[in-house]
Design a protein around this motif. Structure first.
Motif, short mmCIF file in Angstrom:
data_model
loop_
_atom_site.label_atom_id
_atom_site.label_comp_id
_atom_site.label_asym_id
_atom_site.label_seq_id
_atom_site.Cartn_x
_atom_site.Cartn_y
_atom_site.Cartn_z
N HIS A 214 -5.91 3.43 3.66
CA HIS A 214 -4.96 4.50 3.31
C HIS A 214 -3.62 4.28 4.00
CE1 HIS A 214 -3.00 8.46 3.64
NE2 HIS A 214 -3.45 8.59 2.40
N ALA A 215 -3.64 3.93 5.28
CA ALA A 215 -2.40 3.70 6.00
C ALA A 215 -1.62 2.52 5.41
CB ALA A 215 -2.69 3.46 7.49
N ARG A 216 -2.34 1.46 5.02
CA ARG A 216 -1.68 0.30 4.41
C ARG A 216 -1.03 0.68 3.08
NH1 ARG A 216 -3.12 -4.94 4.64
NH2 ARG A 216 -1.47 -5.11 3.07
N ILE A 217 -1.71 1.49 2.30
CA ILE A 217 -1.13 1.93 1.02
C ILE A 217 0.16 2.71 1.26
CG2 ILE A 217 -1.49 3.45 -0.97
CD1 ILE A 217 -4.51 2.68 -0.72
N ARG A 218 0.14 3.60 2.24
CA ARG A 218 1.34 4.38 2.54
C ARG A 218 2.46 3.45 3.01
NH1 ARG A 218 2.36 7.20 -0.04
NH2 ARG A 218 3.69 8.47 1.32
N SER A 219 2.11 2.43 3.79
CA SER A 219 3.11 1.47 4.25
C SER A 219 3.70 0.69 3.08
CB SER A 219 2.48 0.50 5.25
OG SER A 219 3.38 -0.52 5.63
N VAL A 220 2.85 0.27 2.15
CA VAL A 220 3.34 -0.45 0.97
C VAL A 220 4.28 0.43 0.16
CG1 VAL A 220 2.62 -1.36 -1.28
CG2 VAL A 220 1.40 -2.06 0.79
N SER A 221 3.97 1.71 0.02
CA SER A 221 4.85 2.63 -0.71
C SER A 221 6.21 2.76 -0.02
CB SER A 221 4.20 4.01 -0.83
OG SER A 221 3.04 3.95 -1.62
N ARG A 222 6.20 2.83 1.30
CA ARG A 222 7.47 2.93 2.02
C ARG A 222 8.29 1.65 1.86
NH1 ARG A 222 3.92 5.39 5.83
NH2 ARG A 222 3.73 3.43 7.00
N ASN A 223 7.63 0.51 1.92
CA ASN A 223 8.34 -0.76 1.75
C ASN A 223 8.88 -0.91 0.34
OD1 ASN A 223 7.98 -1.59 4.41
ND2 ASN A 223 6.01 -2.58 3.97
N ALA A 224 8.14 -0.43 -0.65
CA ALA A 224 8.64 -0.49 -2.02
C ALA A 224 9.89 0.36 -2.16
CB ALA A 224 7.55 0.01 -2.99
N ALA A 225 9.90 1.53 -1.52
CA ALA A 225 11.09 2.39 -1.58
C ALA A 225 12.29 1.68 -0.97
CB ALA A 225 10.81 3.70 -0.86
N ARG A 226 12.06 0.95 0.12
CA ARG A 226 13.16 0.20 0.74
C ARG A 226 13.68 -0.89 -0.20
NH1 ARG A 226 9.41 0.22 5.28
NH2 ARG A 226 9.98 1.92 6.71
N LEU A 227 12.79 -1.43 -1.04
CA LEU A 227 13.20 -2.46 -2.00
C LEU A 227 13.78 -1.85 -3.26
CD1 LEU A 227 10.19 -4.94 -1.66
CD2 LEU A 227 12.52 -5.25 -0.79
N GLY A 228 13.78 -0.54 -3.35
CA GLY A 228 14.43 0.13 -4.46
C GLY A 228 13.58 0.34 -5.69
N PHE A 229 12.24 0.36 -5.56
CA PHE A 229 11.44 0.65 -6.76
C PHE A 229 10.30 1.60 -6.40
CE2 PHE A 229 8.97 -2.85 -5.05
CZ PHE A 229 7.66 -2.65 -5.48
N THR A 230 9.84 2.30 -7.41
CA THR A 230 8.75 3.26 -7.25
C THR A 230 7.63 2.91 -8.22
OG1 THR A 230 9.81 4.74 -8.83
CG2 THR A 230 10.27 5.12 -6.50
N ALA A 231 6.54 3.65 -8.11
CA ALA A 231 5.36 3.37 -8.92
C ALA A 231 5.53 3.86 -10.34
CB ALA A 231 4.14 4.04 -8.29
N ALA A 232 4.95 3.10 -11.29
CA ALA A 232 4.93 3.49 -12.70
C ALA A 232 3.74 2.82 -13.36
CB ALA A 232 6.22 3.10 -13.41
N PRO A 233 2.76 3.57 -13.88
CA PRO A 233 1.59 2.95 -14.52
C PRO A 233 1.99 2.03 -15.65
CG PRO A 233 1.24 5.30 -14.20
CD PRO A 233 2.68 5.04 -13.90
N GLY A 234 1.27 0.93 -15.80
CA GLY A 234 1.55 -0.03 -16.85
C GLY A 234 0.71 -1.28 -16.67
#
Length: 345
Positions: A214-234
Motif C-alpha cells: 500500500h505504501a509503495r502504491i501511494r509513493s508511485v502515485s506521488r511520483n506520477a503526479a511529479r511527472l505530470g500525469f494521473t491515473a486513467a483506466p485503459g
C-alpha cells in the motif's frame, strides 16, 4: 467466465466423457466449483473427479486425466492443472477490456468496492468469551458483516457462538497493528503466534508485505503526479508505435495484457472473498486475500512509471489506475481488520 458458466462447462466435459465411453457414470445434475484450496492453483477448482471415482470404478486421478483435455479445449478456459489426488484446478480467460472495466468499478465505488447485500437485513449476535482474541475477532466480524448489509452485536453470554483458539499470551506488546494481524490472520481453529516476527520489516512477514504494498502504491502515485500525469483506466500495454521506438520497454510488458494480468483475479475476487468472510464470520479469509493482492501488485509496480527519458503514455496512466485500484482494496481491507494503511513505510 463466471462460476456458473464454468460449472456448466465442467458438466459438459463429464457428459462428453460419458458419451465417448471413457466414463461409465450417471451424469450429475450440477458441479460445484470453488476457489482453489491449499496446494491448488488457478482461478477455480472442482472435486468432480473425486466425486465420480467410486461410481466410475476408477481412481480419482484417472477420472481427472479423462476430463482434463475436454476442459482444456473449452472456450473460456486458459489452463487446467491436476493437483493432489485428483483436484482439477482451472484458469479462465478474461475478455479484453475486463481489467479496465474492473478498475473503473473500483475507482467509482472506492472503499465500498466489494460491499454487497448477501446478509441484508440480518442481525448477527456474536456471543464471545472474555478473551482478547475472541473480542478482536468479533469486532472485525461486526465491521465485515456490515459490508454485506447486516448489523452485528457483541456480548459476553452463554452459549458462546464465536470461540477462536485463544492467544497464548498478551499481544499488546506487538503494538496495535501487529497485534490485530497476529490475532486475525490465522484461521479460528489455529493458535495465533504472538512473536516479534510480526514486526519484521522483511518479505517473510505477510503484514509487512501488505502494508508495504500500500505504501509503495501511494509513493508511485506521488511520483506520477511529479511527472505530470494521473491515473486513467485503459489498455495496459504500450501502443504499437511506442513498442517500435522503445523495444526495451516493450519487453517488460510480457505479463501486463488485459487478458491475463496477475492482478485481475485477486481484484475481481474481492467481493466474493468479502462476502465469504462475512458469511463464515472469518476475518482470516480477508487477511489472506490481502496478502494475495499485495503479492500480485508488488512485482507490477516497477512498470508503472516511465523509464529514463520515456514520456508518460496512456499505458502508464492505465497501469497507475490498476495499481491504485489495488491500493483501494488493500486500504479498505486493512481498515476492516482495524489496521492502519500507511502512506509511508
Amino acid at each position: 467466465m463466471t462460476p456458473v458458466e464454468l460449472s456448466r462447462t465442467v458438466l459438459h466435459a463429464v457428459r462428453c466423457a460419458v458419451d465417448d465411453g471413457e466414463l461409465k457414470v450417471t451424469v450429475p445434475e450440477r458441479v460445484v466449483v470453488t476457489e482453489p484450496g491449499p496446494g491448488g492453483c488457478g482461478d477455480y477448482a472442482t472435486t468432480i473427479a473425486l466425486q465420480l471415482a467410486r461410481p466410475a470404478g476408477q481412481p480419482p486421478l484417472r477420472v481427472a486425466e479423462i476430463l482434463l483435455p475436454r476442459l482444456a479445449g473449452a472456450d473460456g478456459i486458459r489452463d487446467v492443472v491436476i493437483t493432489g489426488p485428483g483436484f482439477l484446478n482451472i484458469s479462465v480467460e478474461a475478455p479484453a477490456g475486463l481489467v479496465s472495466g474492473l478498475v473503473r468499478e473500483i475507482r467509482d465505488r472506492g472503499a465500498a468496492y466489494g460491499h454487497g447485500d448477501a446478509l441484508a437485513g440480518q442481525v448477527i449476535a456474536l456471543r464471545v468469551p472474555y478473551e482478547v482474541r475472541a473480542e478482536v475477532v468479533a469486532d472485525a466480524v461486526v465491521r465485515i458483516v456490515a459490508t454485506q448489509g447486516a448489523r452485528g452485536t457483541v456480548e459476553h453470554a452463554e452459549p458462546v457462538n464465536l470461540r477462536p483458539v485463544p492467544a497464548p499470551e498478551d499481544p499488546a506488546p506487538l503494538g496495535p497493528d501487529a497485534a490485530q494481524w497476529a490475532l486475525l490472520h490465522p484461521a479460528a481453529h489455529d493458535r495465533p503466534r504472538i512473536t516479534a516476527d510480526h514486526l519484521a520489516q522483511r518479505e517473510s512477514n505477510p503484514l509487512f508485505r501488505v502494508r508495504y504494498a500500500h505504501a509503495r502504491i501511494r509513493s508511485v502515485s506521488r511520483n506520477a503526479a511529479r511527472l505530470g500525469f494521473t491515473a486513467a483506466p485503459g489498455p495496459l500495454r504500450l501502443g504499437a508505435g511506442d513498442e517500435a521506438r522503445r523495444p526495451d520497454i516493450a519487453a517488460l510488458d510480457t505479463d501486463t495484457s488485459d487478458v491475463a494480468h496477475p492482478l485481475l483475479t485477486p481484484l475481481a475476487d474481492h467481493p466474493r472473498i468479502l462476502a465469504a468472510a462475512a458469511t463464515h464470520r472469518a476475518p482470516d479469509r480477508l487477511a489472506r486475500h490481502l496478502v494475495t493482492v499485495a503479492d500480485a501488485v508488488l512485482p507490477f509496480l516497477p512498470r508503472v512509471l516511465p523509464c529514463g527519458e520515456e514520456k508518460p503514455s496512456a499505458a502508464h496512466r492505465a497501469r497507475l489506475a490498476l495499481a491504485e485500484a489495488a491500493g483501494t482494496v488493500l486500504a479498505g481491507g486493512l481498515s476492516l481488520l482495524g489496521i492502519d494503511a500507511p502512506e509511508h513505510l
